[in-house]
Design a protein around this motif. Structure first.
Motif, short mmCIF file in Angstrom:
data_model
loop_
_atom_site.label_atom_id
_atom_site.label_comp_id
_atom_site.label_asym_id
_atom_site.label_seq_id
_atom_site.Cartn_x
_atom_site.Cartn_y
_atom_site.Cartn_z
N GLY A 89 -37.06 -12.88 -33.88
CA GLY A 89 -36.33 -14.12 -33.74
C GLY A 89 -35.56 -14.42 -35.01
N VAL A 90 -34.93 -15.57 -35.03
CA VAL A 90 -34.15 -15.99 -36.18
C VAL A 90 -35.00 -16.94 -36.99
N GLY A 91 -35.17 -16.62 -38.27
CA GLY A 91 -36.00 -17.43 -39.14
C GLY A 91 -35.30 -18.70 -39.59
N ARG A 92 -35.94 -19.41 -40.50
CA ARG A 92 -35.43 -20.70 -40.95
C ARG A 92 -34.13 -20.57 -41.74
N ARG A 93 -33.90 -19.45 -42.38
CA ARG A 93 -32.69 -19.29 -43.18
C ARG A 93 -31.63 -18.46 -42.47
N GLY A 94 -31.80 -18.25 -41.16
CA GLY A 94 -30.79 -17.56 -40.38
C GLY A 94 -30.92 -16.05 -40.38
N ARG A 95 -31.99 -15.52 -40.91
CA ARG A 95 -32.19 -14.07 -40.94
C ARG A 95 -33.08 -13.62 -39.77
N LEU A 96 -32.86 -12.38 -39.34
CA LEU A 96 -33.71 -11.80 -38.30
C LEU A 96 -35.11 -11.62 -38.87
N THR A 97 -36.10 -12.14 -38.16
CA THR A 97 -37.49 -12.12 -38.63
C THR A 97 -38.38 -11.55 -37.54
N THR A 98 -39.38 -10.78 -37.96
CA THR A 98 -40.38 -10.25 -37.03
C THR A 98 -41.74 -10.78 -37.45
N VAL A 99 -42.45 -11.34 -36.49
CA VAL A 99 -43.78 -11.88 -36.73
C VAL A 99 -44.75 -11.07 -35.88
N TYR A 100 -45.89 -10.70 -36.47
CA TYR A 100 -46.89 -9.91 -35.77
C TYR A 100 -48.13 -10.75 -35.52
#
Length: 111
Positions: A89-100
């Motif tokens: 998803g898109v993180g708080r600062r607009g970067r692509l983020t992956t959470v496990y």
């Protein structure tokens, strides 16, 4: 003199009643008032609320909900394995983020 003794006896009986262990109130009893009159039901053994499905792990819906609560915008499932569920998803600062998340009940975050 009788009033003093009566008052003392009342204090002793009140203290003894407070010292007697009582049944714990686990909030599992409900009082229903319906057409058949009042009914006291024990929710621990109520067949309507019993869930027969065992929780097997972290579902995709739960993982998306958890990622959304962590601040991930537009969460999407990347992969599901035996051990983990990955959400992009898109993180708080607009970067692509992956959470496990661990693939077990409660979806604990592992990365």
């Amino acid at each position: 003199m009788n009033i003093g003794r009566l008052f003392a006896a009342g204090l002793i009986l009140g203290g003894a009643a407070a010292a007697v262990p009582s049944a714990s109130s686990a909030q599992s009893f409900d009082l229903y008032i319906g057409p058949d009159g009042p009914q006291l039901r024990d929710r621990r053994y109520d067949d309507d609320d019993y869930d027969y499905r065992p929780s097997r792990g972290c579902s995709e819906r739960q993982a998306i909900r958890r990622a959304y609560r962590l601040g991930i915008r537009d969460p999407d499932i990347r992969s599901v394995t035996r051990r983990e569920v990955a959400v992009d998803g898109v993180g708080r600062r607009g970067r692509l983020t992956t959470v496990y998340f661990a693939n077990r009940p409660g979806c604990p975050r592992i990365g």
